[in-house]
Design an enzyme around this catalytic site. Structure first.
Site, PDB file in Angstrom:
ATOM      1  N   GLU A  83      -0.891  12.644  20.368  1.00  6.46           N
ATOM      2  CA  GLU A  83       0.010  13.058  19.292  1.00  6.46           C
ATOM      3  C   GLU A  83       0.013  14.578  19.129  1.00  6.46           C
ATOM      4  O   GLU A  83      -1.033  15.211  19.074  1.00  6.46           O
ATOM      5  CB  GLU A  83      -0.427  12.386  17.990  1.00  6.46           C
ATOM      6  CG  GLU A  83       0.521  12.605  16.822  1.00  6.46           C
ATOM      7  CD  GLU A  83       0.097  11.841  15.577  1.00  6.46           C
ATOM      8  OE1 GLU A  83       0.966  11.628  14.704  1.00  6.46           O
ATOM      9  OE2 GLU A  83      -1.087  11.461  15.466  1.00  6.46           O
ATOM     10  N   LYS A 110       8.059   8.069  14.555  1.00  4.28           N
ATOM     11  CA  LYS A 110       6.996   7.415  13.801  1.00  4.28           C
ATOM     12  C   LYS A 110       7.529   6.846  12.484  1.00  4.28           C
ATOM     13  O   LYS A 110       8.103   7.563  11.666  1.00  4.28           O
ATOM     14  CB  LYS A 110       5.871   8.417  13.537  1.00  4.28           C
ATOM     15  CG  LYS A 110       4.632   7.844  12.882  1.00  4.28           C
ATOM     16  CD  LYS A 110       3.554   8.928  12.795  1.00  4.28           C
ATOM     17  CE  LYS A 110       2.257   8.428  12.209  1.00  4.28           C
ATOM     18  NZ  LYS A 110       1.213   9.502  12.183  1.00  4.28           N
ATOM     19  N   CYS A 131      -0.454   6.612  15.986  1.00  5.83           N
ATOM     20  CA  CYS A 131      -1.606   6.835  15.124  1.00  5.83           C
ATOM     21  C   CYS A 131      -1.636   5.848  13.947  1.00  5.83           C
ATOM     22  O   CYS A 131      -1.919   4.673  14.142  1.00  5.83           O
ATOM     23  CB  CYS A 131      -1.630   8.296  14.682  1.00  5.83           C
ATOM     24  SG  CYS A 131      -3.274   8.878  14.177  1.00  5.83           S
TER      25      CYS A 131
END
Length: 269
Positions: A42, A117, A149
């Site tokens: 990321e 995301k 994540c």
């Protein structure tokens, strides 16, 4: 079908896109000929620390596709390796709108698509807008999905992608020390929940008070870790056999045994 996955576990220099790109290219050059798919953590071009980067995210961001996509596409084309990478994206129509975005380049160097995301960590809302889709992509003869994540706390999105045919879900992350248990547990749980492979791509290094824990790993459809990195920079390489997915689903037909007509309360406000 067997495929070899390369996971780049790297430290990132805060706000130095060129130095980070050079490091990523160094690792791609090391293993590019030997892996089918290679993935990066990321915000690999910028670093992650929100409190240190602040409004500079707006100047560091770029469109997708854009310069980083084009540069990595050259590497993908050179080695015949698909590349999955995550950066700060600025919307092409509204430059003040930013996303935490993972893009996919196929083995021919073609831009395939992107995932924005969906589940932002609470502190991320200050800078980023949430995505609203769970796409799946065809790469190297397999279907893949992306979760970023904090996303891997939300099992619903993994189930959606599995139902869309995703065989491998890649999870680029910036997980700090003291959260190892979440990285370890969720990577394995999401794999076993859906009888798929999961690939956790985490970073290492320190940004002020945050030290990132590494521990990138690949989990199989039984929820077993088949390879795992430590807390040093490098490339983790592992081989997956997608035939294990059907074997697990024949043994225990989880997806076929679902009762979606009973699950309506999950989405009631």
């Amino acid at each position: 079908m067997e495929l070899t996955i390369g996971v780049v576990q790297m430290d990132c220099v805060l706000k130095d896109k060129e130095k980070n790109m050079q490091k990523a290219e160094y690792y791609i050059d090391q293993v590019g000929m030997d892996v089918d798919v290679l993935c990066l953590p990321e915000f690999f071009t910028t670093g992650y620390h929100l409190g240190l980067i602040k409004d500079e995210f707006f100047t560091l961001a770029e469109t997708v596709p854009g310069p980083t996509v084009h540069r990595l596409a050259e590497k993908a084309r050179k080695y015949g390796t698909a590349i999955i990478a995550n950066i700060v994206e600025k919307d092409s129509l509204q430059e003040s709108v930013l996303y935490d975005t993972t893009f996919v380049i196929d083995e021919n160097g073609n831009y395939v698509g992107k995932y924005r995301k969906v589940h932002l960590y609470p502190t991320e809302h200050q800078y980023f807008r949430s995505g609203s889709e769970f796409p799946v992509f065809d790469v190297k003869g397999m279907r893949i999905g992306i979760a970023t994540c904090y996303d891997h706390a939300f099992e619903e999105m993994f189930r959606i992608m599995a139902l869309k045919g995703a065989e491998v879900i890649f999870i680029p992350s910036a997980v700090p020390v003291n959260f190892e248990y979440l990285l370890n547990l969720r990577t394995c749980a999401r794999a076993q929940d859906n009888q798929i492979f999961t690939v956790a791509i985490n970073r290492v290094g320190t940004e002020n008070e945050f030290t990132y824990c590494g521990l990138s790993k690949i989990a199989n459809p039984r929820g077993e870790v088949i390879c795992e990195a430590g807390d040093e920079e490098g490339v983790l390489v592992g081989t997956i056999d997608t035939s294990l997915i059907s074997k697990e689903r024949i043994q225990e037909p989880i997806l076929r045994s679902r009762r979606p007509e009973l699950y309506g309360s999950l989405v009631e406000s």
